[in-house]
Write a protein that holds these residues in place. Structure first.
Motif, short mmCIF file in Angstrom:
data_model
loop_
_atom_site.label_atom_id
_atom_site.label_comp_id
_atom_site.label_asym_id
_atom_site.label_seq_id
_atom_site.Cartn_x
_atom_site.Cartn_y
_atom_site.Cartn_z
N LEU A 72 -3.87 -8.01 2.92
CA LEU A 72 -3.41 -9.28 1.96
C LEU A 72 -2.90 -7.98 0.97
CD1 LEU A 72 -6.28 -10.68 1.31
CD2 LEU A 72 -4.19 -11.60 1.34
N SER A 73 -2.34 -6.83 0.77
CA SER A 73 -1.97 -6.47 0.15
C SER A 73 -0.77 -6.13 0.84
CB SER A 73 -1.93 -5.40 -0.86
OG SER A 73 -2.02 -4.00 -0.26
N GLY A 74 -0.18 -5.81 1.70
CA GLY A 74 1.01 -5.62 2.33
C GLY A 74 1.90 -7.13 2.19
N ALA A 75 0.66 -8.02 3.10
CA ALA A 75 1.14 -9.26 3.03
C ALA A 75 2.30 -10.35 1.69
CB ALA A 75 0.22 -10.24 3.29
N ALA A 76 1.50 -9.78 0.53
CA ALA A 76 1.46 -9.95 -0.87
C ALA A 76 3.31 -9.22 -0.62
CB ALA A 76 1.17 -9.72 -2.09
N ILE A 77 3.47 -7.62 -0.96
CA ILE A 77 4.29 -7.30 -1.05
C ILE A 77 5.76 -7.70 -0.40
CG2 ILE A 77 5.07 -4.98 -0.33
CD1 ILE A 77 2.42 -3.51 -0.94
N GLY A 78 4.96 -8.41 1.07
CA GLY A 78 6.30 -8.66 1.75
C GLY A 78 6.87 -9.50 1.63
N ALA A 79 5.83 -11.03 0.99
CA ALA A 79 6.51 -12.04 -0.01
C ALA A 79 7.45 -11.98 -1.28
CB ALA A 79 5.12 -12.83 0.19
N ALA A 117 10.12 -4.36 3.36
CA ALA A 117 9.12 -4.84 2.97
C ALA A 117 8.38 -3.91 3.57
CB ALA A 117 8.60 -5.83 3.66
N PHE A 118 8.64 -3.22 5.01
CA PHE A 118 7.79 -1.76 5.59
C PHE A 118 7.36 -0.69 5.25
CE2 PHE A 118 7.00 1.15 8.85
CZ PHE A 118 6.55 0.97 9.52
N ILE A 119 8.58 -0.30 4.14
CA ILE A 119 8.48 1.09 3.32
C ILE A 119 7.58 1.05 2.16
CG2 ILE A 119 9.42 2.93 2.00
CD1 ILE A 119 10.46 2.86 5.36
N ALA A 120 7.64 -0.27 1.44
CA ALA A 120 6.49 -0.27 0.57
C ALA A 120 5.11 -0.95 0.91
CB ALA A 120 7.19 -1.85 -0.47
N GLY A 121 5.06 -1.39 2.20
CA GLY A 121 3.71 -1.52 2.18
C GLY A 121 3.36 -0.12 2.38
N PHE A 122 3.80 0.76 3.41
CA PHE A 122 3.46 1.29 4.03
C PHE A 122 3.07 2.43 2.81
CE2 PHE A 122 4.01 6.15 5.82
CZ PHE A 122 3.37 5.88 7.09
N VAL A 123 3.41 2.77 1.65
CA VAL A 123 3.85 3.50 0.60
C VAL A 123 2.63 2.84 -0.37
CG1 VAL A 123 4.37 4.08 -1.67
CG2 VAL A 123 5.66 4.40 0.51
N SER A 124 2.01 1.32 -0.09
CA SER A 124 1.10 0.98 -0.93
C SER A 124 -0.43 1.04 -0.15
CB SER A 124 0.75 -0.56 -0.87
OG SER A 124 1.10 -1.42 0.45
N HIS A 125 -0.47 1.63 0.97
CA HIS A 125 -2.25 1.66 2.14
C HIS A 125 -1.85 3.13 0.87
CE1 HIS A 125 -4.45 2.12 5.37
NE2 HIS A 125 -4.69 3.21 4.72
N ALA A 126 -1.62 4.35 0.23
CA ALA A 126 -1.70 5.45 -0.16
C ALA A 126 -2.48 5.36 -1.84
CB ALA A 126 -1.16 6.37 -0.36
N VAL A 127 -1.71 4.13 -2.40
CA VAL A 127 -2.13 3.26 -3.68
C VAL A 127 -3.12 2.83 -3.95
CG1 VAL A 127 -1.50 2.31 -5.52
CG2 VAL A 127 0.42 3.22 -3.94
#
Ligand SMILES: [Zn+2]
Length: 142
Positions: free
Chosen positions: A8-15, A27-37
């Motif tokens: 869900l957070s990755g989809a929101a970041i992608g949007a 979007a991919f990199i931001a989603g990848f980093v968001s996992h650790a956050v």
């Protein structure tokens, strides 16, 4: 955190990145980093196969709902993909214990914090995150 929360957070970041005009790799990199956050926030993680099945079914539901919200573009998916792919190593490690897979993602390897707490206090931040992310996704889809 649950794969559903990362999805869900990755989809929101992608949007968000798509609405700002950034290409899919951002979007991919931001989603990848968001996992650790997200993993750094104290949370509950299941340790059983039924928990994993429910989580993956919910993740499928997230993909279906977000796909329905955004029928004309798929850029949200790159955020979701980046945010969820780190958990692939965790799933493979549990499915194939004999392979001796070494976890590499920083919040899985112990390099970054990954605090675990009991179910109810640990599911609450994930519900809050889901509400915020759904709000962002619905707002940007309108
Ligand atoms: Zn993880």
């Amino acid at each position: 955190m649950y794969v559903t929360s990362h999805a869900l957070s990755g989809a929101a970041i992608g949007a968000v990145t798509a609405s700002a005009g950034y290409p899919s790799w951002v979007a991919f990199i931001a989603g990848f980093v968001s996992h650790a956050v997200l993993d750094s926030i104290p949370h509950h993680d299941y340790t059983s196969l039924p928990g994993a099945v429910v989580d993956l079914l919910l993740t499928g539901g997230v993909i279906w709902i977000v796909g329905s919200l955004y029928p004309t573009h798929y850029l949200w998916f790159w955020g979701l993909f980046g945010a969820t792919i780190p958990d692939l190593e965790v799933g493979l490690k549990h499915l194939f214990p004999l392979w001796g897979i070494k976890l590499r993602y920083p919040s899985h390897s112990g390099l970054l914090p990954h605090p675990q707490i009991p179910f109810w206090p640990g599911v609450l931040p994930q519900i809050l995150s889901a509400i915020i992310c759904f709000g962002i996704l619905i707002h940007l889809a309108a």
